[in-house]
Write a protein that holds these residues in place. Structure first.
Motif, PDB file in Angstrom:
ATOM      1  N   ASN A   1     -27.624   9.211  60.158  1.00  0.00           N
ATOM      2  CA  ASN A   1     -27.144   8.082  60.946  1.00  0.00           C
ATOM      3  C   ASN A   1     -25.639   8.156  61.162  1.00  0.00           C
ATOM      4  OD1 ASN A   1     -29.707   6.752  61.109  1.00  0.00           O
ATOM      5  ND2 ASN A   1     -29.452   6.174  58.963  1.00  0.00           N
ATOM      6  N   PRO A   2     -25.139   7.596  62.264  1.00  0.00           N
ATOM      7  CA  PRO A   2     -23.691   7.568  62.500  1.00  0.00           C
ATOM      8  C   PRO A   2     -22.960   6.824  61.375  1.00  0.00           C
ATOM      9  CG  PRO A   2     -24.877   7.006  64.497  1.00  0.00           C
ATOM     10  CD  PRO A   2     -25.880   7.024  63.384  1.00  0.00           C
ATOM     11  N   VAL A   3     -21.771   7.326  61.050  1.00  0.00           N
ATOM     12  CA  VAL A   3     -20.937   6.757  59.997  1.00  0.00           C
ATOM     13  C   VAL A   3     -19.600   6.363  60.610  1.00  0.00           C
ATOM     14  CG1 VAL A   3     -19.792   7.256  57.797  1.00  0.00           C
ATOM     15  CG2 VAL A   3     -22.032   8.249  58.286  1.00  0.00           C
ATOM     16  N   SER A   4     -19.138   5.160  60.284  1.00  0.00           N
ATOM     17  CA  SER A   4     -17.828   4.708  60.744  1.00  0.00           C
ATOM     18  C   SER A   4     -16.740   5.399  59.922  1.00  0.00           C
ATOM     19  CB  SER A   4     -17.726   3.184  60.593  1.00  0.00           C
ATOM     20  OG  SER A   4     -16.483   2.736  61.054  1.00  0.00           O
ATOM     21  N   VAL A   5     -15.735   5.966  60.610  1.00  0.00           N
ATOM     22  CA  VAL A   5     -14.632   6.660  59.936  1.00  0.00           C
ATOM     23  C   VAL A   5     -13.304   6.129  60.468  1.00  0.00           C
ATOM     24  CG1 VAL A   5     -15.979   8.757  59.509  1.00  0.00           C
ATOM     25  CG2 VAL A   5     -14.646   8.562  61.611  1.00  0.00           C
ATOM     26  N   SER A   6     -12.250   6.264  59.675  1.00  0.00           N
ATOM     27  CA  SER A   6     -10.929   5.815  60.131  1.00  0.00           C
ATOM     28  C   SER A   6      -9.825   6.528  59.364  1.00  0.00           C
ATOM     29  CB  SER A   6     -10.792   4.301  59.977  1.00  0.00           C
ATOM     30  OG  SER A   6     -10.848   3.937  58.622  1.00  0.00           O
ATOM     31  N   VAL A   7      -8.636   6.509  59.946  1.00  0.00           N
ATOM     32  CA  VAL A   7      -7.420   6.997  59.299  1.00  0.00           C
ATOM     33  C   VAL A   7      -6.290   6.039  59.657  1.00  0.00           C
ATOM     34  CG1 VAL A   7      -8.059   9.449  59.287  1.00  0.00           C
ATOM     35  CG2 VAL A   7      -6.770   8.524  61.211  1.00  0.00           C
ATOM     36  N   SER A   8      -5.301   5.938  58.788  1.00  0.00           N
ATOM     37  CA  SER A   8      -4.117   5.111  59.057  1.00  0.00           C
ATOM     38  C   SER A   8      -2.954   6.006  59.444  1.00  0.00           C
ATOM     39  CB  SER A   8      -3.731   4.309  57.814  1.00  0.00           C
ATOM     40  OG  SER A   8      -4.719   3.352  57.535  1.00  0.00           O
ATOM     41  N   LEU A   9      -2.152   5.524  60.382  1.00  0.00           N
ATOM     42  CA  LEU A   9      -0.980   6.264  60.859  1.00  0.00           C
ATOM     43  C   LEU A   9       0.259   5.412  60.708  1.00  0.00           C
ATOM     44  CD1 LEU A   9      -2.257   7.523  64.322  1.00  0.00           C
ATOM     45  CD2 LEU A   9      -2.132   8.822  62.230  1.00  0.00           C
ATOM     46  N   SER A  10       1.383   6.078  60.552  1.00  0.00           N
ATOM     47  CA  SER A  10       2.674   5.391  60.581  1.00  0.00           C
ATOM     48  C   SER A  10       3.619   6.250  61.412  1.00  0.00           C
ATOM     49  CB  SER A  10       3.205   5.170  59.165  1.00  0.00           C
ATOM     50  OG  SER A  10       3.324   6.395  58.492  1.00  0.00           O
ATOM     51  N   SER A  11       4.840   5.823  61.545  1.00  0.00           N
ATOM     52  CA  SER A  11       5.863   6.565  62.296  1.00  0.00           C
ATOM     53  C   SER A  11       5.531   6.717  63.777  1.00  0.00           C
ATOM     54  CB  SER A  11       6.114   7.947  61.676  1.00  0.00           C
ATOM     55  OG  SER A  11       6.502   7.820  60.337  1.00  0.00           O
ATOM     56  N   LEU A  12       4.914   5.704  64.350  1.00  0.00           N
ATOM     57  CA  LEU A  12       4.641   5.721  65.786  1.00  0.00           C
ATOM     58  C   LEU A  12       5.834   5.132  66.523  1.00  0.00           C
ATOM     59  CD1 LEU A  12       0.968   4.428  65.696  1.00  0.00           C
ATOM     60  CD2 LEU A  12       1.742   6.784  65.962  1.00  0.00           C
ATOM     61  N   LYS A  13       6.073   5.600  67.733  1.00  0.00           N
ATOM     62  CA  LYS A  13       7.186   5.097  68.536  1.00  0.00           C
ATOM     63  C   LYS A  13       6.804   3.780  69.213  1.00  0.00           C
ATOM     64  CE  LYS A  13       9.113   9.633  69.321  1.00  0.00           C
ATOM     65  NZ  LYS A  13       9.518  10.646  70.268  1.00  0.00           N
ATOM     66  N   ALA A  14       7.776   2.876  69.330  1.00  0.00           N
ATOM     67  CA  ALA A  14       7.547   1.580  69.965  1.00  0.00           C
ATOM     68  C   ALA A  14       7.337   1.734  71.465  1.00  0.00           C
ATOM     69  CB  ALA A  14       8.738   0.656  69.699  1.00  0.00           C
ATOM     70  N   SER A  15       6.553   0.837  72.033  1.00  0.00           N
ATOM     71  CA  SER A  15       6.303   0.759  73.478  1.00  0.00           C
ATOM     72  C   SER A  15       5.755   2.056  74.072  1.00  0.00           C
ATOM     73  CB  SER A  15       7.575   0.348  74.223  1.00  0.00           C
ATOM     74  OG  SER A  15       8.035  -0.894  73.762  1.00  0.00           O
ATOM     75  N   LYS A  16       4.902   2.732  73.333  1.00  0.00           N
ATOM     76  CA  LYS A  16       4.301   3.983  73.806  1.00  0.00           C
ATOM     77  C   LYS A  16       2.783   3.827  73.873  1.00  0.00           C
ATOM     78  CE  LYS A  16       7.516   7.258  74.037  1.00  0.00           C
ATOM     79  NZ  LYS A  16       7.766   8.029  75.225  1.00  0.00           N
ATOM     80  N   THR A  17       2.191   4.477  74.859  1.00  0.00           N
ATOM     81  CA  THR A  17       0.731   4.546  74.934  1.00  0.00           C
ATOM     82  C   THR A  17       0.297   5.856  74.303  1.00  0.00           C
ATOM     83  OG1 THR A  17       0.637   3.183  76.920  1.00  0.00           O
ATOM     84  CG2 THR A  17      -1.265   4.618  76.484  1.00  0.00           C
ATOM     85  N   TYR A  18      -0.622   5.755  73.350  1.00  0.00           N
ATOM     86  CA  TYR A  18      -1.145   6.919  72.644  1.00  0.00           C
ATOM     87  C   TYR A  18      -2.607   7.138  73.008  1.00  0.00           C
ATOM     88  CZ  TYR A  18       2.954   7.087  69.617  1.00  0.00           C
ATOM     89  OH  TYR A  18       4.232   7.201  69.136  1.00  0.00           O
ATOM     90  N   HIS A  19      -2.987   8.404  73.140  1.00  0.00           N
ATOM     91  CA  HIS A  19      -4.375   8.812  73.331  1.00  0.00           C
ATOM     92  C   HIS A  19      -4.875   9.340  71.995  1.00  0.00           C
ATOM     93  CE1 HIS A  19      -4.526   8.917  77.816  1.00  0.00           C
ATOM     94  NE2 HIS A  19      -3.210   8.909  77.631  1.00  0.00           N
ATOM     95  N   PHE A  20      -6.151   9.077  71.691  1.00  0.00           N
ATOM     96  CA  PHE A  20      -6.733   9.647  70.476  1.00  0.00           C
ATOM     97  C   PHE A  20      -8.228   9.850  70.661  1.00  0.00           C
ATOM     98  CE2 PHE A  20      -7.553   5.171  69.770  1.00  0.00           C
ATOM     99  CZ  PHE A  20      -8.721   5.127  69.033  1.00  0.00           C
ATOM    100  N   ARG A  21      -8.776  10.731  69.836  1.00  0.00           N
ATOM    101  CA  ARG A  21     -10.222  10.941  69.780  1.00  0.00           C
ATOM    102  C   ARG A  21     -10.591  11.488  68.416  1.00  0.00           C
ATOM    103  NH1 ARG A  21     -11.107  16.192  73.764  1.00  0.00           N
ATOM    104  NH2 ARG A  21      -9.878  17.657  72.530  1.00  0.00           N
TER     105      ARG A  21
END
Length: 85
Positions: A41-61
């Motif tokens: 069965n599908p499992v929910s996964v996640s990671v935490s990030l820091s050090s992102l720039k303000a007012s930026k659009t980020y793409h992820f997958r």
């Protein structure tokens, strides 16, 4: 700080997952997640990030890899808030 999340289906095999992230669909950075036990069965996964720039659009997958190969989730986006003064 941001938390990226996604769903991974191990398809009955031990599977590792990571997230690709960047300011375009070229991503540019991989954030390692972890390892999942064999499951059907599908499992929910996640990671935490820091050090992102303000007012930026980020793409992820999410990216899942096991003996059957690698699979990429769909491109998602989020925008960080403006910097506080």
């Amino acid at each position: 700080r941001a938390q990226l999340s996604g769903l991974v289906n191990p398809a009955g095999q031990s599977t590792t997952y990571s997230f690709q992230i960047g300011t375009s669909k070229s991503y540019g950075k991989t954030v390692h997640g972890g390892k999942l036990k064999a499951a059907m069965n599908p499992v929910s996964v996640s990671v935490s990030l820091s050090s992102l720039k303000a007012s930026k659009t980020y793409h992820f997958r999410v990216v899942a890899t096991n003996a059957a190969g690698s699979r990429h989730g769909q491109d998602m986006t989020f925008t960080t808030p403006k910097a506080k003064h």
